[in-house]
Design a protein around this motif. Sequence first.
Motif, short mmCIF file in Angstrom:
data_model
loop_
_atom_site.label_atom_id
_atom_site.label_comp_id
_atom_site.label_asym_id
_atom_site.label_seq_id
_atom_site.Cartn_x
_atom_site.Cartn_y
_atom_site.Cartn_z
N LEU A 44 0.84 -1.20 0.00
CA LEU A 44 0.00 0.00 0.00
C LEU A 44 0.87 1.25 0.00
N THR A 45 1.55 1.48 -1.12
CA THR A 45 2.49 2.60 -1.21
C THR A 45 1.89 3.82 -1.89
N SER A 46 0.81 3.65 -2.64
CA SER A 46 0.21 4.80 -3.32
C SER A 46 -1.30 4.80 -3.07
N THR A 47 -1.90 5.93 -3.36
CA THR A 47 -3.34 6.08 -3.16
C THR A 47 -4.13 5.14 -4.07
N PHE A 52 -7.62 0.42 -4.69
CA PHE A 52 -7.78 -0.91 -5.26
C PHE A 52 -8.00 -1.95 -4.17
N ALA A 53 -7.23 -1.85 -3.09
CA ALA A 53 -7.35 -2.83 -2.00
C ALA A 53 -8.67 -2.70 -1.25
N LEU A 54 -9.17 -1.48 -1.11
CA LEU A 54 -10.41 -1.26 -0.38
C LEU A 54 -11.66 -1.40 -1.23
#
Length: 105
Positions: A44-47, A52-54
Amino acid sequence: MNQYLIPANTKKGELIFGLFRTIDLIILGSGVSLTVLFMLLVPLTSTGLVVFALSPAIVCCCLVIPVPNYHNMLVIIIEAVEFFSHRQRYIWKGWCAISDEKDKK
C-alpha cells in the motif's frame, strides 16, 4: 374490545439482525475477506493501490446497504435488470376500459 396489534413490518423478523438476508452476509463477508487479503498482499504505497485494495469492501457494502421501499441496492439492481431484460406487456383494466369499449362499437 377486540383490538389486534399487527406489526408494521413482519418481514424484519425473518432477516438476520433485522436487516440482512443470508446472501447479503455472504456478499459482505466475501468482499471484506477479499479486502483483507488485498491489504496483506498488495504493497500500500500509493493512493491508487489503497483504493484498489479497499474497493471490494466498498462495493459490497454499497450493495447491501438498506434502501427505503426496497430491501437494499442489490435488490434494486436485480429488479432493474429484470424490468429492462424481460418483455413488458401491460393489460389495461382501468375504470375507463368499459367506456372505451362502448365508444368503439
